[in-house]
Design an enzyme around this catalytic site. Structure first.
Site, PDB file in Angstrom:
ATOM      1  N   GLY A 264      82.799  -8.044 -22.046  1.00  0.00           N
ATOM      2  CA  GLY A 264      82.450  -8.770 -20.948  1.00  0.00           C
ATOM      3  C   GLY A 264      82.139 -10.119 -21.076  1.00  0.00           C
TER       4      GLY A 264
ATOM      5  NE  ARG B 125      83.886  -3.977 -20.999  1.00  0.00           N
ATOM      6  CZ  ARG B 125      82.638  -4.552 -20.979  1.00  0.00           C
ATOM      7  NH1 ARG B 125      82.070  -4.654 -22.089  1.00  0.00           N
ATOM      8  NH2 ARG B 125      82.020  -4.906 -20.036  1.00  0.00           N
TER       9      ARG B 125
ATOM     10  CG  ASP C 149      76.170  -3.264 -27.438  1.00  0.00           C
ATOM     11  OD1 ASP C 149      77.149  -3.941 -26.398  1.00  0.00           O
ATOM     12  OD2 ASP C 149      75.418  -2.516 -27.136  1.00  0.00           O
TER      13      ASP C 149
ATOM     14  CB  SER D 127      82.185  -7.988 -29.497  1.00  0.00           C
ATOM     15  OG  SER D 127      82.451  -7.671 -28.122  1.00  0.00           O
TER      16      SER D 127
ATOM     17  CB  THR E  54      76.410  -9.779 -23.236  1.00  0.00           C
ATOM     18  OG1 THR E  54      75.918  -8.825 -22.415  1.00  0.00           O
ATOM     19  CG2 THR E  54      75.318  -9.821 -24.386  1.00  0.00           C
TER      20      THR E  54
ATOM     21  CG  ASP F  53      74.310  -6.142 -19.698  1.00  0.00           C
ATOM     22  OD1 ASP F  53      74.432  -6.862 -18.772  1.00  0.00           O
ATOM     23  OD2 ASP F  53      74.987  -5.295 -20.227  1.00  0.00           O
TER      24      ASP F  53
ATOM     25  CG  ASP G 191      72.742  -5.336 -24.149  1.00  0.00           C
ATOM     26  OD1 ASP G 191      73.160  -6.475 -24.349  1.00  0.00           O
ATOM     27  OD2 ASP G 191      73.348  -4.338 -24.014  1.00  0.00           O
TER      28      ASP G 191
ATOM     29  NE  ARG H  99      77.903  -0.520 -19.363  1.00  0.00           N
ATOM     30  CZ  ARG H  99      78.982  -0.736 -19.490  1.00  0.00           C
ATOM     31  NH1 ARG H  99      79.948  -0.469 -18.618  1.00  0.00           N
ATOM     32  NH2 ARG H  99      79.210  -1.785 -20.591  1.00  0.00           N
TER      33      ARG H  99
ATOM     34  CB  ALA I 167      61.603  -7.833  -6.177  1.00  0.00           C
TER      35      ALA I 167
ATOM     36  CG  HIS J 210      82.394  -7.561 -11.984  1.00  0.00           C
ATOM     37  ND1 HIS J 210      82.008  -6.427 -11.383  1.00  0.00           N
ATOM     38  CD2 HIS J 210      82.715  -7.459 -13.329  1.00  0.00           C
ATOM     39  CE1 HIS J 210      82.482  -5.416 -12.596  1.00  0.00           C
ATOM     40  NE2 HIS J 210      82.616  -6.351 -13.555  1.00  0.00           N
TER      41      HIS J 210
HETATM   42  O1  F6P Z   1      77.979  -5.848 -20.683  1.00  0.00           O
HETATM   43  C1  F6P Z   1      77.801  -6.752 -19.605  1.00  0.00           C
HETATM   44  C2  F6P Z   1      78.280  -5.848 -18.246  1.00  0.00           C
HETATM   45  O2  F6P Z   1      78.648  -7.162 -17.109  1.00  0.00           O
HETATM   46  C3  F6P Z   1      77.328  -4.719 -17.946  1.00  0.00           C
HETATM   47  O3  F6P Z   1      76.065  -5.446 -17.321  1.00  0.00           O
HETATM   48  C4  F6P Z   1      78.046  -3.919 -16.868  1.00  0.00           C
HETATM   49  O4  F6P Z   1      77.346  -2.693 -16.725  1.00  0.00           O
HETATM   50  C5  F6P Z   1      79.198  -3.902 -17.385  1.00  0.00           C
HETATM   51  O5  F6P Z   1      79.359  -5.257 -18.148  1.00  0.00           O
HETATM   52  C6  F6P Z   1      80.723  -3.976 -16.526  1.00  0.00           C
HETATM   53  O6  F6P Z   1      81.714  -4.133 -17.351  1.00  0.00           O
HETATM   54  P1  F6P Z   1      83.194  -4.110 -16.731  1.00  0.00           P
HETATM   55  O7  F6P Z   1      83.337  -5.399 -16.157  1.00  0.00           O
HETATM   56  O8  F6P Z   1      84.112  -3.796 -18.000  1.00  0.00           O
HETATM   57  O9  F6P Z   1      83.196  -3.086 -15.673  1.00  0.00           O
END
Ligand code: F6P
Length: 335
Positions: free
Chosen positions: A22, A83, A114, A116, A137, A139, A141, A183, A198, A265
């Site tokens: 991503g 990917r 991760d 990659s 990324t 995320d 993570d 995710r 929030a 996105h």
């Molecule tokens: O890994 C980053 C991310 O944006 C996640 O937060 C999300 O779940 C995923 O990629 C979405 O991936 P794609 O663009 O392949 O649908």
């Protein structure tokens, strides 16, 4: 070139760089940094289009310091990303290796997350090919760095969007469920949730329970709040998606008029923040210097505001745990 720099002149003569998985804001700034650091050390550099998939297909181009003019501020990645399913096969990885050899590439910088890095570790084991990872990324993570490239930008994008949703939520006395990306990780949800004020934040790492959410929303109404925002991570633990959550609240708390907004996105795009640009510049320099210093299988990252290297396998395996202190702060703020 200073005396200090001379130690970096080793057997690595050509480095290739790719972006994979991503995309995330700051990837262009990292490509620029890798390319310019190579130029600084008079090392050739190639760009690989579409990550591992482009490598399998031999989609490589030479890059010079001038190839990366005017990209530091741009979102996305000029090298494009993918990917790659083919890279999961031995045959695919063999083709990738052949293309690196044909192009006389001695080492690889992979900018990605991760998935990659997992591919990079396997590739290194099979072909002993020098590889350094730069965490990119939204995320966040990845272990071994407090920040991945793009995370700060994505947070700011999410907060700005939630602020706008709050305006309309408040005009109509509505409750909004806002889904943010992540995710498997709740870093964006938790931090954007606290940053945007929030009422509730639902994340993949902790199941805070649906009952708790209902109680908290009831309390909000009792104490005079007319509108509310609940931030939900894509992969939250309640087992209900954001639309099911909205239905659940409408059934159980009919006093609420509920709406859903999925940010999606848009969080991956946009001009990187200054933080992400500076981080990308620092990590790119370190990645190239490590390779020139004959080091491999490492990820460069940020810890205590210092650029450090972590074993690539450790970076993938250990995800930094969620900040429970921040969960507590969020709780107190909703009083
Ligand atoms: O890994 C980053 C991310 O944006 C996640 O937060 C999300 O779940 C995923 O990629 C979405 O991936 P794609 O663009 O392949 O649908």
């Amino acid at each position: 070139m200073s005396k200090f720099d001379v130690r970096f002149m080793g057997k690595i003569k050509k480095i290739a760089v790719m972006t994979s998985g991503g995309d995330s804001p700051g990837m262009n700034a990292a490509i620029r940094s890798v390319v310019r650091t190579c130029a600084y050390y008079r090392t050739e550099c190639m760009g690989i289009y579409r990550g591992y998939q482009g490598l399998i297909e031999g989609d490589l181009v030479p890059l010079t310091a001038r190839s990366v003019n005017n990209i530091i501020h741009k979102g996305g990645t000029i090298l494009k990303s993918a990917r790659s399913k083919d890279f999961r096969t031995k045959e695919g990885r063999e083709k990738a290796y052949q293309h690196l050899k044909e192009n006389n590439v001695d080492a690889l910088v992979v900018i990605g997350g991760d998935g990659s890095f997992t591919g990079g570790v396997v590739f290194n084991k099979e072909f002993s090919f020098p590889i350094i990872g730069i965490p990119g990324t939204i995320d966040n993570d990845i272990s071994g760095t407090t920040h991945t490239l793009g995370y700060d930008t994505a947070l700011n994008t999410a907060v700005e969007a939630i602020d706008k949703i709050r305006d309309t939520a408040s005009s109509h006395n509505r409750l909004f469920f806002v889904e943010v990306m992540g995710r498997d990780a709740g870093f964006i949800a938790l931090n954007a949730g606290v940053g945007a004020g929030a009422e509730e934040i639902l994340i993949p790492e902790e199941d805070l329970g649906l009952e708790r959410m209902l109680e908290s929303l009831k309390k909000s109404r009792r104490t005079g709040k007319s509108s509310s925002i609940v931030v939900v991570s894509e992969g939250d633990k309640t087992g209900k998606n954001v639309f099911e959550l909205a239905d659940y609240v409408e059934e159980n708390l009919p006093e609420y008029e509920v709406r859903v907004s999925v940010l999606g996105h848009m969080q991956r795009g946009g001009s990187p923040t200054c933080f992400d640009r500076v981080l990308a510049s620092r990590l790119g320099v370190k990645a190239v210097e490590l390779l020139l210093d004959s080091q491999t299988n490492l990820m460069v990252g940020l810890q205590n505001n210092k650029v450090v290297a972590t074993d690539l396998e450790k970076a993938i395996k250990g995800q930094d745990s969620i900040d429970t202190e921040l969960l507590r702060v969020s709780d107190i703020m909703t009083t």
